[in-house]
Design a protein around this motif. Structure first.
Motif, PDB file in Angstrom:
ATOM      1  N   MET A 192     -11.557 -52.603  13.220  1.00 42.21           N
ATOM      2  CA  MET A 192     -10.297 -51.916  13.535  1.00 42.21           C
ATOM      3  C   MET A 192      -9.351 -51.992  12.347  1.00 42.21           C
ATOM      4  N   LYS A 193      -9.226 -53.181  11.799  1.00 43.38           N
ATOM      5  CA  LYS A 193      -8.310 -53.385  10.685  1.00 43.38           C
ATOM      6  C   LYS A 193      -8.798 -52.638   9.445  1.00 43.38           C
ATOM      7  N   ASN A 194     -10.116 -52.767   9.150  1.00 36.16           N
ATOM      8  CA  ASN A 194     -10.678 -52.081   7.991  1.00 36.16           C
ATOM      9  C   ASN A 194     -10.475 -50.580   8.102  1.00 36.16           C
ATOM     10  N   LYS A 195     -10.643 -50.089   9.330  1.00 39.36           N
ATOM     11  CA  LYS A 195     -10.496 -48.662   9.537  1.00 39.36           C
ATOM     12  C   LYS A 195      -9.084 -48.199   9.170  1.00 39.36           C
ATOM     13  N   SER A 196      -8.075 -48.961   9.610  1.00 38.43           N
ATOM     14  CA  SER A 196      -6.704 -48.512   9.341  1.00 38.43           C
ATOM     15  C   SER A 196      -6.398 -48.622   7.849  1.00 38.43           C
ATOM     16  N   VAL A 197      -6.973 -49.636   7.173  1.00 39.06           N
ATOM     17  CA  VAL A 197      -6.784 -49.734   5.723  1.00 39.06           C
ATOM     18  C   VAL A 197      -7.386 -48.505   5.045  1.00 39.06           C
ATOM     19  N   LEU A 198      -8.598 -48.126   5.481  1.00 38.99           N
ATOM     20  CA  LEU A 198      -9.253 -46.954   4.902  1.00 38.99           C
ATOM     21  C   LEU A 198      -8.414 -45.699   5.113  1.00 38.99           C
ATOM     22  N   ILE A 199      -7.880 -45.565   6.317  1.00 40.41           N
ATOM     23  CA  ILE A 199      -7.057 -44.384   6.598  1.00 40.41           C
ATOM     24  C   ILE A 199      -5.855 -44.351   5.664  1.00 40.41           C
ATOM     25  N   ASN A 200      -5.227 -45.529   5.485  1.00 36.50           N
ATOM     26  CA  ASN A 200      -4.052 -45.579   4.620  1.00 36.50           C
ATOM     27  C   ASN A 200      -4.399 -45.188   3.195  1.00 36.50           C
ATOM     28  N   ILE A 201      -5.556 -45.675   2.705  1.00 36.03           N
ATOM     29  CA  ILE A 201      -5.959 -45.333   1.345  1.00 36.03           C
ATOM     30  C   ILE A 201      -6.230 -43.838   1.236  1.00 36.03           C
ATOM     31  N   ALA A 202      -6.857 -43.290   2.272  1.00 31.33           N
ATOM     32  CA  ALA A 202      -7.143 -41.849   2.257  1.00 31.33           C
ATOM     33  C   ALA A 202      -5.854 -41.043   2.208  1.00 31.33           C
ATOM     34  N   VAL A 203      -4.844 -41.487   3.021  1.00 31.91           N
ATOM     35  CA  VAL A 203      -3.555 -40.782   3.026  1.00 31.91           C
ATOM     36  C   VAL A 203      -2.917 -40.854   1.647  1.00 31.91           C
ATOM     37  N   LEU A 204      -3.001 -42.037   1.013  1.00 32.95           N
ATOM     38  CA  LEU A 204      -2.413 -42.216  -0.315  1.00 32.95           C
ATOM     39  C   LEU A 204      -3.082 -41.297  -1.331  1.00 32.95           C
ATOM     40  N   LEU A 205      -4.424 -41.248  -1.282  1.00 28.32           N
ATOM     41  CA  LEU A 205      -5.138 -40.380  -2.216  1.00 28.32           C
ATOM     42  C   LEU A 205      -4.749 -38.925  -2.009  1.00 28.32           C
ATOM     43  N   ALA A 206      -4.676 -38.528  -0.753  1.00 26.97           N
ATOM     44  CA  ALA A 206      -4.275 -37.151  -0.452  1.00 26.97           C
ATOM     45  C   ALA A 206      -2.888 -36.885  -1.014  1.00 26.97           C
ATOM     46  N   ALA A 207      -1.970 -37.884  -0.843  1.00 29.77           N
ATOM     47  CA  ALA A 207      -0.607 -37.716  -1.350  1.00 29.77           C
ATOM     48  C   ALA A 207      -0.604 -37.594  -2.859  1.00 29.77           C
ATOM     49  N   LEU A 208      -1.499 -38.361  -3.542  1.00 26.59           N
ATOM     50  CA  LEU A 208      -1.544 -38.286  -5.001  1.00 26.59           C
ATOM     51  C   LEU A 208      -2.014 -36.911  -5.468  1.00 26.59           C
ATOM     52  N   LEU A 209      -2.814 -36.254  -4.645  1.00 23.44           N
ATOM     53  CA  LEU A 209      -3.369 -34.967  -5.053  1.00 23.44           C
ATOM     54  C   LEU A 209      -2.446 -33.789  -4.732  1.00 23.44           C
ATOM     55  N   VAL A 210      -1.376 -34.062  -3.973  1.00 20.22           N
ATOM     56  CA  VAL A 210      -0.516 -32.962  -3.519  1.00 20.22           C
ATOM     57  C   VAL A 210      -0.030 -32.061  -4.658  1.00 20.22           C
ATOM     58  N   PRO A 211       0.521 -32.611  -5.763  1.00 14.60           N
ATOM     59  CA  PRO A 211       1.048 -31.715  -6.806  1.00 14.60           C
ATOM     60  C   PRO A 211      -0.041 -30.911  -7.498  1.00 14.60           C
ATOM     61  N   VAL A 212      -1.303 -31.369  -7.386  1.00 16.96           N
ATOM     62  CA  VAL A 212      -2.384 -30.586  -7.979  1.00 16.96           C
ATOM     63  C   VAL A 212      -2.608 -29.309  -7.165  1.00 16.96           C
ATOM     64  N   VAL A 213      -2.456 -29.467  -5.840  1.00 20.04           N
ATOM     65  CA  VAL A 213      -2.703 -28.322  -4.963  1.00 20.04           C
ATOM     66  C   VAL A 213      -1.471 -27.432  -4.893  1.00 20.04           C
ATOM     67  N   ILE A 214      -0.308 -28.081  -4.634  1.00 16.03           N
ATOM     68  CA  ILE A 214       0.921 -27.300  -4.463  1.00 16.03           C
ATOM     69  C   ILE A 214       1.632 -27.230  -5.803  1.00 16.03           C
ATOM     70  N   LYS A 215       1.752 -26.040  -6.351  1.00 14.28           N
ATOM     71  CA  LYS A 215       2.340 -25.923  -7.682  1.00 14.28           C
ATOM     72  C   LYS A 215       3.760 -25.356  -7.635  1.00 14.28           C
ATOM     73  N   ALA A 216       4.063 -24.608  -6.581  1.00 14.97           N
ATOM     74  CA  ALA A 216       5.359 -23.934  -6.545  1.00 14.97           C
ATOM     75  C   ALA A 216       6.494 -24.965  -6.527  1.00 14.97           C
ATOM     76  N   PRO A 217       7.464 -24.859  -7.459  1.00 17.81           N
ATOM     77  CA  PRO A 217       8.543 -25.869  -7.531  1.00 17.81           C
ATOM     78  C   PRO A 217       9.305 -26.000  -6.222  1.00 17.81           C
ATOM     79  N   TYR A 218       9.507 -24.876  -5.519  1.00 13.22           N
ATOM     80  CA  TYR A 218      10.281 -24.949  -4.275  1.00 13.22           C
ATOM     81  C   TYR A 218       9.563 -25.811  -3.243  1.00 13.22           C
ATOM     82  N   HIS A 219       8.254 -25.627  -3.141  1.00  7.92           N
ATOM     83  CA  HIS A 219       7.504 -26.426  -2.167  1.00  7.92           C
ATOM     84  C   HIS A 219       7.520 -27.898  -2.536  1.00  7.92           C
TER      85      HIS A 219
END
Lengths: 323, 291
Positions: free
Chosen positions: A1-28
């Protein structure tokens, strides 16, 4: 259970790090940065207001102090306002010490009112001390960096720091003490918990990160005046609504709340014209009437209902923390 | 000396009108035990109703308020019955979400007013708006004097209502102990609704009395919310007499602060007094009288 939530958190962080690569428009990206700023303030507020149950209507004071420390560094001493991101939270924390000593003598609605008036006092003070703060004309700086991506990563770093610190505090002994104070202060005292001390311990990091968000806001937006950063309804009350919408006393609640809030705010502004704040207000009423514990908060209840039907264990710790 | 006298008298007159608004809040607070941050917005709505009557039909503000009172009574009852009352049954972690609901109501009222009347500053230009009477060397504005006396008459009537009539007694009983009042046959939820209505109507009255003196714009509500809080805490919660004393003190403190410190710090004087009273005299000035 604990490992799973850690994994989810890491996945969310990675997704967040990739956001500016996907979204380029300054307004967004701008919208996303705003969401992150509000998530930081919301998470910081949640530590004091959600877990410890000390609902503060004066967090604008810390936000404004952080913002003004960064702005005035540039204005008076010509030092890069980025140093304010370090100085701002320290000043906010130092100011929060006497505030805590004064206001934690009061409880419940009286505490809320005292914080409300303190926030207003700071606004009036910064408006009137015009030699030092440039008064209602505000402080304007010329930012060196204009790339949104840079600001995105800085703000994301602050948010991660805030979330991590809050998470550690909440899941330590201190966190349980804070929840016990929220649930019944007298019982907590009789069990030997020094309530005033622990309330102050919740206020200090709360003020610290709110100040940091303020200093970052100054660097990002590049213009502040007392009516923007010390505003009662647009900062102090807004942060409470963000947390309420997302989920009081949950780790991800403020972030979810901020995302929905800013997004809907922008959407309404774009589609509804001058009625946008009116619709927003109606929405606020509806949320409080029908989702009193916020989206993340109600999600736990729903999950618990499902679990109870299936007869599966789980979620006890969360239940205890949330009372 | 004349400046001092004028400042004090002006403060007392203003304070009497603030007190009427604050009595509305203290009644609601006493019965419902919630912080009503929408109170200023109710004042604002009351002022707009009076303003509308003046603008469209040429009704003098002092008569217009008799129209805005029932309107606000009705609005207050609706808000209490269909919004705040519902929240009492909802279970949540923080009891403060009632406060947030009132914030939401405040937003809706303010923005509705902005949508209808725009953000323009408006004022009521009557024949007596800028007239003054002279008392020795002191000049005193006529609408202030009229407003003060009407406010005092209303306060007196309210006092009679609360002490002499059955309904008034039920309101006081509910605010002292809701459960006990229910056992004794008081319909507490009906009383709460009526109290919210009366509180709103008083807010409208106070607002209408201040209309010839203040500019009117949708955000003026914040100002009155802050003032009525300060007064309520100064005077002690749920006390009519206390609210009058608190109002007079706040009015004087503000006008003395404006004259002798600076106009910009005027509002801060009230807030600082508020904090000090909250910390060192939590029952308000009423607790001094009891000692």
């Amino acid at each position: 259970m604990k490992n799973k939530s850690v994994l989810i958190n890491i996945a969310v962080l990675l997704a967040a790090l990739l956001v500016p690569v996907v979204i380029k428009a300054p307004y967004h990206l701008h919208i996303i940065i705003l969401i992150i700023i509000w998530s930081i303030i919301g998470t910081a507020w949640n530590l004091l207001g959600g877990y410890a149950g000390q609902v503060s209507f004066g967090h604008a004071a810390f936000f404004g102090l952080g913002a003004y420390s960064a702005g005035l560094l540039k204005f008076h001493f010509d030092i890069s306002p980025w140093w304010g991101v370090l100085l701002g939270p320290i000043i906010a924390t130092l100011v929060s010490l006497p505030i805590g000593l004064i206001c934690f003598r009061l409880r419940g609605p009286y505490f809320a009112l005292a914080m409300l008036s303190l926030g207003e006092i700071f606004r009036l003070l910064f408006t009137n001390l015009s030699n030092f703060t440039n008064g209602a004309r505000g402080v304007m700086i010329m930012p060196d960096i204009t790339s949104k991506m840079f600001y995105y990563y800085i703000s994301l770093f602050i948010l991660v720091l805030t979330l991590f610190t809050t998470y550690r505090i909440v899941n330590s002994k201190v966190g349980y003490y804070l929840v016990s104070i929220r649930e019944d202060q007298d019982a907590a005292t009789s069990l030997g918990i020094p309530t005033t001390l622990y309330k102050n311990l919740a206020l200090l990091p709360s003020a610290f990160f709110t100040g940091m968000a303020g200093a970052f806001y100054m660097n990002y937006v590049a213009f502040i005046d007392p009516n923007i950063v010390f505003n009662l309804s647009n900062v102090s009350v807004m942060v409470i609504l963000v947390v309420m919408l997302g989920g009081v006393a949950t780790t991800w609640g403020p972030t979810v709340g901020a995302a929905i809030y800013i997004f809907l705010g922008e959407l309404f502004r774009a589609t509804l014209g001058s009625a946008n704040v009116l619709v927003f207000g109606v929405l606020v009423c509806l949320i409080i009437l029908f989702l009193p514990n916020g989206i993340v908060g109600e999600m736990n209840t729903l999950k618990r209902l499902v679990r109870r039907k299936k007869g599966l264990p789980g979620g006890e710790r969360n239940e205890f923390l949330r009372g | 000396m004349e400046l001092f006298g004028q400042t004090v008298i002006c403060g007392i007159l203003l304070g009497g009108m603030y007190a009427l608004i604050a009595i509305g809040m203290t009644l609601i607070m006493g019965v419902m035990k919630i912080i009503n941050l929408a109170h200023g917005a109710l004042v604002m709505v009351g002022m707009y109703v009076t303003y509308f009557c003046f603008q469209e039909f040429g009704i003098d503000p002092y008569f217009g308020m008799f129209l805005s009172m029932p309107v606000l009574f009705f609005i207050g009852c609706l808000i209490q019955k269909y919004m705040i009352n519902r929240l009492v049954e909802v279970e949540s972690i923080l009891p403060e979400n009632q406060v947030l609901l009132t914030v939401g109501i405040m937003l809706v009222l303010t923005e509705a007013a902005r949508l209808i009347f725009k953000s323009d500053y408006r004022s009521v230009a009557t024949g007596y708006s800028s007239s003054t009477v002279f008392l020795g060397g002191m000049s005193i504005s006529v609408p202030m004097v009229i407003g003060f006396f009407i406010a005092m008459v209303f306060t007196f009537l309210l006092h009679l209502f609360l002490t002499k009539t059955d309904l008034g007694k039920s309101i006081r009983a509910t605010s002292q102990d809701r459960d006990a009042a229910t056992y004794l046959g008081v319909n507490a939820s009906r009383i709460t609704m009526i109290t919210f209505g009366i509180g709103s109507a008083l807010a409208a009255t106070g607002g209408s009395l201040l209309l010839p003196l203040f500019y009117l714009w949708p955000d003026i509500g914040h100002l009155f919310t802050a003032k009525s809080f300060i007064i309520t805490i100064l005077g002690g919660m749920g006390s009519t007499m206390g609210a009058i004393i608190g109002g007079l003190i706040l009015g004087m403190a503000e006008s003395l602060g404006a004259t002798y410190i600076s106009m910009g710090y005027k509002d801060m004087v009230g807030l600082v007094i508020f904090l000090l009273v909250l910390l060192f005299l939590p029952g308000g000035f009423r607790s001094l009288a009891k000692r």
